[in-house]
Design an enzyme around this catalytic site. Structure first.
Site, short mmCIF file in Angstrom:
data_model
loop_
_atom_site.label_atom_id
_atom_site.label_comp_id
_atom_site.label_asym_id
_atom_site.label_seq_id
_atom_site.Cartn_x
_atom_site.Cartn_y
_atom_site.Cartn_z
CG HIS A 136 -0.28 -0.30 2.62
ND1 HIS A 136 0.32 0.90 3.29
CD2 HIS A 136 0.01 -1.31 3.16
CE1 HIS A 136 0.85 0.52 4.37
NE2 HIS A 136 0.69 -0.79 4.58
CG ASP A 137 -0.62 4.22 1.25
OD1 ASP A 137 -1.45 4.78 0.88
OD2 ASP A 137 -0.68 3.41 2.22
N GLY A 154 4.99 -0.99 2.70
CA GLY A 154 4.16 0.19 2.63
C GLY A 154 5.05 1.38 2.41
#
Length: 275
Positions: A136-137, A154
């Protein structure tokens, strides 16, 4: 869901021959008429896929996912699944993938989180090999190579034309600079300045990514300035602040963009650089 797939075909003008009869494509998905979708693939309602992209057998593409043109997504990839983050509470976070990327078997690329930008981004012309995980991200630039089993935690940033060796793990919030070469099974937990060659656990700078620069057409004048930056950071015993000041003072007629890349990473680093 078979009827949903048929409605998509009729409503979007998508040639039925381009979607295998066993694929499950939500009627709300926006799929260009030239996209090819293989057997048993599953496409969710909030997915957009651009012209010329192919989706292999058994792929699952879900979430608020936008995929550009001429991508090749091989069988069994999972693209746009929710983040592996315990704080995630179902927010409508996104994944954006650019053009001409190759995404090989069993890759996992997750959407973002509300605690960050809310979006995971993959640029253009990336070569993403089997079993790669992009969490994520993350932000992956353009022209990168992520070899088999490279794992991005992440909030990782991979800058343009970086090469990440197989079985390499990258700690969350870490940045890998442009034109970096990270060797096999490296443990990257600090930021890596652009142009460097690194490997190991603990990670160490082994020199310049000279071959990578040559392949990218860097002139001898540019390479000479990059060599000076390497010496200032790693060979002259300077503090980081002193090395940064000396780099900023280098003559940058032809290598201005290269010095700017270096200063940008040094100034933005929150985890410190590998030294």
């Amino acid at each position: 869901m078979h009827h949903a797939r048929r409605r998509l075909t009729e409503g979007a003008g998508l040639a039925a021959a381009h979607i295998h009869s066993t694929a499950v494509v939500d009627a709300a998905a926006q799929i260009d008429a030239s996209v090819q979708i293989g057997p048993y693939a599953v496409i969710g309602p909030n997915v957009r896929i651009g012209a010329g992209t192919t989706v292999g057998a058994h792929c699952v593409i879900d979430g608020y996912t936008r995929i550009g043109q001429d991508n090749r997504i091989f069988q069994f990839a999972s693209v746009g699944a929710p983040p592996q983050d315990k704080k995630y509470a179902g927010e409508a976070t996104a994944l954006v993938i650019g053009d001409r990327n190759t995404i090989r078997e069993f890759c996992t690329i997750n959407t973002g989180t509300a605690q960050d930008r809310g979006v995971t981004t993959v640029g253009d012309d990336n070569w993403i090999m089997a079993y790669v995980h992009i969490a994520h991200d993350c932000t992956v630039g353009h022209g990168t190579v992520l070899a088999n089993n490279a794992t991005l935690a992440g909030h990782v940033q991979i800058d343009d034309f970086a090469i990440i060796g197989g079985l390499t793990g990258i700690h969350q919030f870490t940045r890998v600079g442009a034109y970096v070469m990270a060797g096999f099974a490296s443990h990257i937990s600090q930021d890596v300045p652009p142009f460097m060659m690194v490997d190991g656990n603990p990670l160490a700078v082994r020199g310049l990514n000279a071959e990578g620069l040559r392949r990218r057409g860097f002139s001898s004048a540019r390479v000479a300035v990059i060599k000076q930056m390497h010496r200032l950071l790693y060979r002259q015993g300077l503090t980081l602040a002193a090395a940064r000041a000396a780099i900023a003072a280098l003559p940058t007629e032809e290598a201005q963009q290269d010095v700017a890349l270096m200063l940008n990473l040094l100034d933005a680093s929150s985890r410190g650089i590998v030294r």
